[in-house]
Motif scaffolding. Structure first.
Motif, PDB file in Angstrom:
ATOM      1  N   ALA A  99       5.785 -42.671 -28.691  1.00 29.34           N
ATOM      2  CA  ALA A  99       6.887 -43.164 -27.858  1.00 29.34           C
ATOM      3  C   ALA A  99       6.368 -43.589 -26.491  1.00 29.34           C
ATOM      4  O   ALA A  99       6.748 -44.645 -25.967  1.00 29.34           O
ATOM      5  N   GLN A 100       5.485 -42.777 -25.904  1.00 31.95           N
ATOM      6  CA  GLN A 100       4.928 -43.120 -24.599  1.00 31.95           C
ATOM      7  C   GLN A 100       4.057 -44.365 -24.678  1.00 31.95           C
ATOM      8  O   GLN A 100       4.095 -45.231 -23.789  1.00 31.95           O
ATOM      9  N   ARG A 101       3.285 -44.481 -25.745  1.00 33.32           N
ATOM     10  CA  ARG A 101       2.460 -45.680 -25.916  1.00 33.32           C
ATOM     11  C   ARG A 101       3.338 -46.925 -26.054  1.00 33.32           C
ATOM     12  O   ARG A 101       2.993 -48.000 -25.550  1.00 33.32           O
ATOM     13  N   GLY A 102       4.456 -46.772 -26.740  1.00 32.18           N
ATOM     14  CA  GLY A 102       5.378 -47.894 -26.871  1.00 32.18           C
ATOM     15  C   GLY A 102       5.934 -48.321 -25.522  1.00 32.18           C
ATOM     16  O   GLY A 102       6.022 -49.515 -25.219  1.00 32.18           O
ATOM     17  N   LEU A 103       6.301 -47.347 -24.697  1.00 30.31           N
ATOM     18  CA  LEU A 103       6.818 -47.665 -23.358  1.00 30.31           C
ATOM     19  C   LEU A 103       5.753 -48.350 -22.509  1.00 30.31           C
ATOM     20  O   LEU A 103       6.050 -49.266 -21.742  1.00 30.31           O
ATOM     21  N   ASP A 104       4.503 -47.912 -22.645  1.00 30.48           N
ATOM     22  CA  ASP A 104       3.417 -48.503 -21.867  1.00 30.48           C
ATOM     23  C   ASP A 104       3.061 -49.903 -22.347  1.00 30.48           C
ATOM     24  O   ASP A 104       2.735 -50.783 -21.545  1.00 30.48           O
ATOM     25  N   ALA A 105       3.124 -50.103 -23.669  1.00 33.00           N
ATOM     26  CA  ALA A 105       2.671 -51.376 -24.253  1.00 33.00           C
ATOM     27  C   ALA A 105       3.752 -52.450 -24.271  1.00 33.00           C
ATOM     28  O   ALA A 105       3.438 -53.630 -24.405  1.00 33.00           O
ATOM     29  N   CYS A 106       5.010 -52.044 -24.157  1.00 33.34           N
ATOM     30  CA  CYS A 106       6.124 -53.000 -24.331  1.00 33.34           C
ATOM     31  C   CYS A 106       6.985 -53.065 -23.078  1.00 33.34           C
ATOM     32  O   CYS A 106       8.194 -52.802 -23.121  1.00 33.34           O
ATOM     33  N   LYS A 107       6.375 -53.413 -21.983  1.00 30.93           N
ATOM     34  CA  LYS A 107       7.098 -53.473 -20.707  1.00 30.93           C
ATOM     35  C   LYS A 107       8.235 -54.491 -20.737  1.00 30.93           C
ATOM     36  O   LYS A 107       9.211 -54.365 -20.013  1.00 30.93           O
ATOM     37  N   GLY A 108       8.091 -55.513 -21.579  1.00 27.55           N
ATOM     38  CA  GLY A 108       9.117 -56.554 -21.638  1.00 27.55           C
ATOM     39  C   GLY A 108      10.195 -56.291 -22.672  1.00 27.55           C
ATOM     40  O   GLY A 108      11.002 -57.192 -22.954  1.00 27.55           O
ATOM     41  N   ALA A 109      10.231 -55.094 -23.228  1.00 29.85           N
ATOM     42  CA  ALA A 109      11.232 -54.771 -24.248  1.00 29.85           C
ATOM     43  C   ALA A 109      12.633 -54.791 -23.647  1.00 29.85           C
ATOM     44  O   ALA A 109      12.818 -54.608 -22.438  1.00 29.85           O
ATOM     45  N   THR A 110      13.623 -55.022 -24.496  1.00 33.88           N
ATOM     46  CA  THR A 110      15.007 -55.007 -24.033  1.00 33.88           C
ATOM     47  C   THR A 110      15.409 -53.591 -23.619  1.00 33.88           C
ATOM     48  O   THR A 110      14.735 -52.614 -23.964  1.00 33.88           O
ATOM     49  N   LYS A 111      16.525 -53.494 -22.908  1.00 37.58           N
ATOM     50  CA  LYS A 111      17.022 -52.173 -22.513  1.00 37.58           C
ATOM     51  C   LYS A 111      17.308 -51.306 -23.737  1.00 37.58           C
ATOM     52  O   LYS A 111      17.047 -50.096 -23.726  1.00 37.58           O
ATOM     53  N   GLU A 112      17.849 -51.918 -24.772  1.00 41.45           N
ATOM     54  CA  GLU A 112      18.145 -51.164 -25.991  1.00 41.45           C
ATOM     55  C   GLU A 112      16.868 -50.614 -26.611  1.00 41.45           C
ATOM     56  O   GLU A 112      16.811 -49.451 -27.019  1.00 41.45           O
ATOM     57  N   GLN A 113      15.825 -51.447 -26.677  1.00 46.10           N
ATOM     58  CA  GLN A 113      14.560 -51.011 -27.250  1.00 46.10           C
ATOM     59  C   GLN A 113      13.899 -49.939 -26.393  1.00 46.10           C
ATOM     60  O   GLN A 113      13.370 -48.949 -26.922  1.00 46.10           O
ATOM     61  N   GLN A 114      13.939 -50.116 -25.076  1.00 46.72           N
ATOM     62  CA  GLN A 114      13.390 -49.088 -24.196  1.00 46.72           C
ATOM     63  C   GLN A 114      14.172 -47.788 -24.330  1.00 46.72           C
ATOM     64  O   GLN A 114      13.584 -46.694 -24.315  1.00 46.72           O
ATOM     65  N   GLY A 115      15.493 -47.914 -24.476  1.00 46.39           N
ATOM     66  CA  GLY A 115      16.323 -46.718 -24.643  1.00 46.39           C
ATOM     67  C   GLY A 115      15.956 -45.941 -25.888  1.00 46.39           C
ATOM     68  O   GLY A 115      15.933 -44.699 -25.882  1.00 46.39           O
ATOM     69  N   GLU A 116      15.674 -46.662 -26.982  1.00 45.68           N
ATOM     70  CA  GLU A 116      15.264 -45.993 -28.216  1.00 45.68           C
ATOM     71  C   GLU A 116      13.955 -45.239 -28.011  1.00 45.68           C
ATOM     72  O   GLU A 116      13.779 -44.120 -28.512  1.00 45.68           O
ATOM     73  N   LEU A 117      13.031 -45.867 -27.295  1.00 46.82           N
ATOM     74  CA  LEU A 117      11.751 -45.201 -27.046  1.00 46.82           C
ATOM     75  C   LEU A 117      11.915 -43.984 -26.148  1.00 46.82           C
ATOM     76  O   LEU A 117      11.315 -42.930 -26.391  1.00 46.82           O
ATOM     77  N   TRP A 118      12.743 -44.095 -25.096  1.00 45.86           N
ATOM     78  CA  TRP A 118      12.982 -42.942 -24.222  1.00 45.86           C
ATOM     79  C   TRP A 118      13.676 -41.810 -24.989  1.00 45.86           C
ATOM     80  O   TRP A 118      13.371 -40.627 -24.783  1.00 45.86           O
ATOM     81  N   SER A 119      14.594 -42.176 -25.887  1.00 39.16           N
ATOM     82  CA  SER A 119      15.280 -41.163 -26.696  1.00 39.16           C
ATOM     83  C   SER A 119      14.294 -40.440 -27.607  1.00 39.16           C
ATOM     84  O   SER A 119      14.329 -39.205 -27.734  1.00 39.16           O
TER      85      SER A 119
END
Length: 259
Positions: A99-119
């Motif tokens: 999840a953390q790697r996803g947040l680091d690698a996908c800075k341009g992700a949508t709010k919904e996608q970032q929310g899924e990763l934070w969850s």
């Protein structure tokens, strides 16, 4: 132009159109086959990942995860799917990592996608950081909520974690009441029906933490009444733990023993 040239040119035009159509068809067919193969490969990889996690072959699972990531380094869904799969097998540390790697690698992700990763990160931290207070899990849940403040699932996650960790109970109550207020009458909306027992369980546990044991029992019994058959084992485990604890503190020891 002579009369004999007219049909020849019409025939050439038809042949050109047919050739273009055939090229389009072949291109679509190649695309379809490639996509179908990719889907089958992805399904096969997921099955292999599940098998590795089931047998607690973490090294093997990680190797498979890395294959998925290497082919889709900027796709946030890949990281969130891996993290959620890890959560299903109680691999909190792995869930947190991806999840953390996803947040680091996908800075341009949508709010919904970032929310899924934070969850996913929050849920992973719950497993990886069992000692209270679970500050990392709460912080990640707050981040997910900030991206979609009106989402009842995010309100529930943050409210439950605050209550379970005896943190900001009034804020937890506000969040959980707000989430409960979004529910529609039973039978009117499948999404509400699936969310209802989880919210009622969280609210019952909040009441327990605030010392309202009769209220906690009532809310938890309502959660059990609306809980669908086949609820995952881990969810049922927490629910019955909450209900048993509430019964005990409410002085209903026989009911607590039977829970």
């Amino acid at each position: 132009m002579t009369p004999s040239e007219t049909p020849l040119r019409g025939s050439s035009r038809n042949q050109l159109v047919m050739s273009l159509l055939m090229c389009c068809f072949l291109a679509y067919f190649v695309w379809f086959l490639r996509t179908h193969v990719q889907i089958l490969q992805a399904q096969s990889r997921v099955q292999a990942e599940i098998a590795a996690l089931s047998s607690k072959d973490i090294k093997g699972a990680r190797a498979l995860f890395e294959k998925s990531v290497s082919a889709n380094r900027a796709n946030p869904s890949v990281y969130s799917n891996i993290s959620e799969l890890c959560l299903a097998f109680d691999q909190g540390t792995l869930a947190v990592e991806y999840a953390q790697r996803g947040l680091d690698a996908c800075k341009g992700a949508t709010k919904e996608q970032q929310g899924e990763l934070w969850s996913a990160l929050s849920q992973g931290e719950v497993l990886a950081e069992p000692a209270r207070p679970q500050t990392k899990a709460i912080a990640a849940a707050r981040q997910a909520l900030s991206l979609d403040p009106e989402n009842p699932q995010r309100q529930n996650m943050t409210g439950y974690l605050l209550a379970d960790n005896d943190q900001s109970l009034d804020e937890a109550e506000r969040l959980l009441r707000k989430a409960l207020s979004t529910l529609k009458p039973i039978g009117e909306d499948p999404a509400s029906d699936s969310l209802r027992p989880m919210l009622e369980d969280s609210y019952g546990w909040l009441l327990y933490k605030k010392g309202d044991y009769p209220g906690a029992v009532a809310a938890l019994l309502e959660a059990g009444r609306t809980m669908p058959a086949g609820v995952p084992g881990f969810a049922a485990k927490y629910y019955y733990y909450h209900l048993g604890a509430a019964y005990r503190r409410d002085g209903k020891l026989d009911e607590a023993r039977r829970t």
